[in-house]
Every structure is written in C-alpha cells, then in structure tokens.
Design an enzyme around this catalytic site. Sequence first.
Site, short mmCIF file in Angstrom:
data_model
loop_
_atom_site.label_atom_id
_atom_site.label_comp_id
_atom_site.label_asym_id
_atom_site.label_seq_id
_atom_site.Cartn_x
_atom_site.Cartn_y
_atom_site.Cartn_z
N CYS A 90 -10.20 37.97 -28.78
CA CYS A 90 -8.82 37.99 -29.41
C CYS A 90 -7.78 39.30 -28.79
O CYS A 90 -6.57 39.08 -28.37
CB CYS A 90 -7.92 38.32 -30.55
N HIS A 357 -1.68 31.80 -33.24
CA HIS A 357 -2.49 32.88 -33.02
C HIS A 357 -3.47 32.51 -31.79
O HIS A 357 -4.56 32.00 -31.78
CB HIS A 357 -3.40 33.38 -33.62
N CYS A 387 -6.38 43.26 -34.11
CA CYS A 387 -8.65 43.11 -34.40
C CYS A 387 -8.78 41.93 -33.53
O CYS A 387 -8.52 41.11 -33.14
CB CYS A 387 -8.88 42.64 -36.24
#
Length: 401
Positions: A90, A357, A387
């Site tokens: 991510c 996302h 995160c």
Amino acid sequence: MKHAYIVDAIRTPFGRYAGGLAAVRADDLGAIPIAALIERNPSVNWAQVDDVIYGCANQAGEDNRNVGRMSALLAGLPVEVPATTVNRLCGSSLDAIAMAARAIKAGEAHLIIAGGVESMSRAPYVMGKSEGAFGRTQKIEDTTMGWRFINPKLKAMYGVDTMPQTAENVAEQFGIQREDQDQFAYTSQQRTAAAQAKGYFAKEIVPVTIPQRKGEPVVIATDEHPRASTTLEGLAKLKGVVKPEGSVTAGNASGINDGAAAVLIASDEAVAQYQLKARAKIIASTTVGIEPRIMGFAPAPAIKKLLKQANLTLDQMDVIELNEAFAAQALACTRDLGLADDDARVNPNGGAIALGHPLGASGARLVTTALNQLEQSGGKYALCSMCIGVGQGIALIIERV
C-alpha cells in the site's frame, strides 16, 4: 544537503471495482498521469529525466515486468529515460516519492517522476506449478489483494490474517467501537461529497478517455467510489466482513479500486534550468515495522519517528493525509497521536473510505491532495502516512514553498 521540490502532481480518477477504468490495462493507466506531466510542463527536456520510480503492489498480471518502465514508454518518454517499479504494498507510491527525494537531495539526480498505479479490477488469478510430474496440488490464487502462496513458516510465526481481520484485531486491541468507525466513515463520505460539489478534485485529476466499440468514447473525469448518499443508519445495518457481529464492514473500510498518480520532483538546478515553479519541498520520510496482525496501527509509530527525525511537532502540521484503509485503524492511530476523532486537519476532503484505495497509487494521491490543500488553505506543512500489509508503516512530510 540539496532540496527536492514537488513542481507538479496529477492523478487519474479512482475507478470503482469493475467500474469505468476496469477496461484500462495497468500499464496504460500508469502512463496517463505521466503523459499529463509531459503535456503540462513543456519547458522540460524530458530526455534529461534521471529516473521514473513507480509503485505497484500486485505485479502479477498486465502490471508485470516493471510496469514503471512500461508506463514511461507508453507515456512517450524517450527510451533513454530509465524506470523502476517499487513494491512496498500500500505504501509503494509514497515510498517512490521518498526514494526520488533522497536521490535528488544526495545530488545523484535532478529530475524524477515518482508515483504509482494499480488496477485491482484486472488483477488476475494465478496458478503455481506442480512440484512433480502429474501433480494435483496446484492452487489458484486471486491476486486482487492480500496473501497468496502463503509460506507455512511465516504463518506459524506471525499468522496470516486477512486485511479486514487485521482491522478487527486493531479495533479489539485499542477499543475502537463500531459506532465510532461508522461515524468516521460517514465523515469521510461527507467531506468528499462536499469537495466534489465544489470541484475541488478537478485540479488534480486528468480525465481518462476510453474508446468504445460503438459510439463516442466514454470520459471518466471524477472519482467513482464516493457514496454521497451514505447515512449513519445505512452504515449501522451492514454486517461485519470477518464475522456477522464484527465491527469492520464494507461501509467503514476502503474500496477495491483502479487508479494512477504521478509527481514531478526536481532539484534547485532543474527548477532554475526549466523555469519550473517549486510548489512544495519534501522535508523527510521514514518507515517502520510492527506485528503483521495489527498492521493498521503502523502509521502511529511512523509519524512519531518522522516528527522526531524532522524536529517538528504534530501541532505544526496544517494538513494530515492519513490513508483510511479502515476506520478502525485510522482511529487507533489518531487517538494514539492525541488527535480528536473529527480533527479538521485529518483528511479534510475525505479519504480512502470515500475516494478508494488503488494500492500502489494511493500514496501519490495523498501527496497530490495534500499539496493542493496546502495551497488552498495557505498552510505550511502536510503530513502523509499509510499503513502497509505484513506490518509496516510509512510517513512523509512536505512544506509548501
């Protein structure tokens, strides 16, 4: 130490899973914001770009074999311009920006394009090879997100909780109630709806034109994931993702999305040579590791480490773009940092719960949105943090010039 400046930043709209951008290959999608940077900055000699650093979390399908290089070539950059692909899941594109800044500050480069791409809609199913002739032990894995081809030793050591399960772990460990998660998600949707109504995101989005077999091309110019009609009552009716009575739901978690973003980063010399406008200075960045089972809490220690490293305080941050992988982990982080649940500095235009996302592109989106918010509000510092699956956190600070 030299300075690294952000001179331009642009992104595609973020598409909904199987939505408008699902027809676009990842390498083509990644090329779009790079091509936009080229068009928006005609004074640059693009053959002199030192590197393209692109983030991507999957790389199991059309984004294979260095999608950063593929996207750079498809965008029209000269073949002399090198490119690489970064995978910190991510945090990939935020890491790409940090890497670019370090290279420029060290004097090893003057002009770098950093960003990332992810097409989660087009993530393939993959099948491993058999370990022996006529074997029947092969597994087919969905590469859209999360674990695949799990190492039994790693599973025994740390567990291999799914992303929603890690959010449940965080909620339980830090006492984050379902009602608070839903309120956070509702606020994200409301802030994004308000920003969209004002046309706020238009300045950071390059529309994507998708040819059709018949008729006129379809143009995607706005983010598809936001749900302006979201209500607290509707959120409260959703069942848990991990377990029916769980607190993590589809409504208080980020989406599965498609998108790309790119940032043009330059040295003092490049700014002067190409008569560019330095919009922000990249101050510092850092990464941390924590237990994989509570990966969502990692921004908290990352932010603390970075503020100490930069000799700054949280009170000095005018904008805080904290990626909303899940409301549970975002609230655990903000509360640990001493921030109110509704702090106006945190995701003032909404976050990933509303916007989506697309893993490898999200970090560059945070920086792009934070930069525009600083310029609109007249603020000085913006903090971006995320995160990362398997237990990591990343954070970066920019300063408006």
